[in-house]
Design a protein around this motif. Structure first.
Motif, PDB file in Angstrom:
ATOM      1  N   PHE A   1     -10.568 -38.015  24.836  1.00  0.00           N
ATOM      2  CA  PHE A   1     -11.339 -37.661  23.643  1.00  0.00           C
ATOM      3  C   PHE A   1     -12.135 -36.387  23.883  1.00  0.00           C
ATOM      4  O   PHE A   1     -12.174 -35.491  23.038  1.00  0.00           O
ATOM      5  CB  PHE A   1     -12.283 -38.808  23.259  1.00  0.00           C
ATOM      6  CG  PHE A   1     -11.630 -39.873  22.439  1.00  0.00           C
ATOM      7  CD1 PHE A   1     -11.020 -39.561  21.232  1.00  0.00           C
ATOM      8  CD2 PHE A   1     -11.630 -41.193  22.853  1.00  0.00           C
ATOM      9  CE1 PHE A   1     -10.415 -40.539  20.457  1.00  0.00           C
ATOM     10  CE2 PHE A   1     -11.036 -42.179  22.085  1.00  0.00           C
ATOM     11  CZ  PHE A   1     -10.434 -41.855  20.892  1.00  0.00           C
ATOM     12  N   ARG A   2     -12.766 -36.326  25.041  1.00  0.00           N
ATOM     13  CA  ARG A   2     -13.578 -35.150  25.335  1.00  0.00           C
ATOM     14  C   ARG A   2     -12.702 -33.901  25.408  1.00  0.00           C
ATOM     15  O   ARG A   2     -13.082 -32.828  24.920  1.00  0.00           O
ATOM     16  CB  ARG A   2     -14.327 -35.340  26.653  1.00  0.00           C
ATOM     17  CG  ARG A   2     -15.540 -34.452  26.811  1.00  0.00           C
ATOM     18  CD  ARG A   2     -16.215 -34.644  28.152  1.00  0.00           C
ATOM     19  NE  ARG A   2     -15.469 -34.004  29.226  1.00  0.00           N
ATOM     20  CZ  ARG A   2     -15.450 -32.692  29.453  1.00  0.00           C
ATOM     21  NH1 ARG A   2     -16.116 -31.897  28.667  1.00  0.00           N
ATOM     22  NH2 ARG A   2     -14.762 -32.193  30.458  1.00  0.00           N
TER      23      ARG A   2
ATOM     24  N   LEU B   1      -9.852 -33.300  23.915  1.00  0.00           N
ATOM     25  CA  LEU B   1      -9.300 -32.903  22.619  1.00  0.00           C
ATOM     26  C   LEU B   1     -10.380 -32.588  21.595  1.00  0.00           C
ATOM     27  O   LEU B   1     -10.085 -32.160  20.477  1.00  0.00           O
ATOM     28  CB  LEU B   1      -8.381 -34.007  22.095  1.00  0.00           C
ATOM     29  CG  LEU B   1      -7.117 -34.233  22.932  1.00  0.00           C
ATOM     30  CD1 LEU B   1      -6.308 -35.399  22.391  1.00  0.00           C
ATOM     31  CD2 LEU B   1      -6.252 -32.974  22.953  1.00  0.00           C
ATOM     32  N   ALA B   2     -11.632 -32.806  21.953  1.00  0.00           N
ATOM     33  CA  ALA B   2     -12.713 -32.516  21.011  1.00  0.00           C
ATOM     34  C   ALA B   2     -12.900 -31.020  20.815  1.00  0.00           C
ATOM     35  O   ALA B   2     -13.404 -30.590  19.785  1.00  0.00           O
ATOM     36  CB  ALA B   2     -14.014 -33.150  21.491  1.00  0.00           C
TER      37      ALA B   2
ATOM     38  N   ARG C   1      -7.401 -28.065  21.880  1.00  0.00           N
ATOM     39  CA  ARG C   1      -6.343 -28.622  21.038  1.00  0.00           C
ATOM     40  C   ARG C   1      -5.276 -27.574  20.762  1.00  0.00           C
ATOM     41  O   ARG C   1      -4.073 -27.871  20.776  1.00  0.00           O
ATOM     42  CB  ARG C   1      -6.936 -29.149  19.723  1.00  0.00           C
ATOM     43  CG  ARG C   1      -7.464 -30.566  19.807  1.00  0.00           C
ATOM     44  CD  ARG C   1      -7.536 -31.216  18.422  1.00  0.00           C
ATOM     45  NE  ARG C   1      -8.229 -30.366  17.467  1.00  0.00           N
ATOM     46  CZ  ARG C   1      -9.551 -30.224  17.409  1.00  0.00           C
ATOM     47  NH1 ARG C   1     -10.303 -30.882  18.251  1.00  0.00           N
ATOM     48  NH2 ARG C   1     -10.103 -29.443  16.510  1.00  0.00           N
TER      49      ARG C   1
END
Lengths: 104, 104
Positions: free
Chosen positions: B7-8, B10-11, B16
């Motif tokens: 998550f971190r 791709l945040a 991304r």
DNA sequence: GTTCTCTATTCGTTCTATGATATATACGAC
DNA sequence: GTCGTATATATCATAGAACGAATAGAGAAC
């Protein structure tokens, strides 16, 4: 780019904990606060971020605010992941049909 | 808690973008840099984070480093999402069987 | 009306992440 | 070996996020 907000919202461990608790059932902000180390304003701020990302929904009842996880909120995340299905091993291909059928 | 790192990773919008380009095919760091506004060191840092999250893999060839997206890297994300299937509308329930069958 | 409870917002501080510049390392060509 | 290219790491400045404390607002009880 709603997935941008979703990734950012879920990148914070505290927010993931909030989301996971709300996924177990609707809860008021006070209930949510019990068992968490952060202050009440911090909880409200995290809820605002999660709400902005479409991950939780609010229900007002007098002076209480009840929150619950929105199941549809994770759908853009699934769609984003699904974009890379063509690069996945063949057996994961079956996920495509299922997701498409659900018109997420 | 590998999904925390995912998550971190791709945040960040830049990461991304890197991941999406690498999903289209293997690429050297130099190639990756062309078309991006950030500096080469920044690209290397982002690649290190993505590598730490298991989202990309490195292949060394002389003085070149080729990177590609690792399909399996997104699997923990699917598993995390799948944890909340019971709170989803009934028609999404079908996803459960498919995911389970894939032993992600 | 006043008061109390519940939640949201504002403000200031601290911490973390990003990015650029500069430097280092690794490798190939020579 | 030296030189040039490719990539990684170090250091620093800045931007943004998270947090707590204080405050504000909304609603119920009285």
């Amino acid at each position: 780019m709603i997935e941008a907000e979703i990734f950012r919202a879920l990148a914070d461990p505290t927010r993931r904990a909030v989301f996971e608790r709300l996924a177990a059932g609707e809860m008021s902000v006070s209930e949510l606060r019990t068992g968490m180390t952060v202050s009440q304003p911090a909880v409200s701020q995290h809820l605002a971020v999660l709400r902005g990302a479409g991950l939780v929904v609010e229900r007002r009842a007098g002076r209480n605010a009840f929150y619950r996880a929105d199941p549809q909120g994770l759908a853009p995340l699934l769609s984003w992941i699904e974009r890379y299905r063509t690069f996945w091993p063949e057996r994961i291909e079956r996920l495509k049909a299922v997701l498409k059928d659900m018109d997420l």
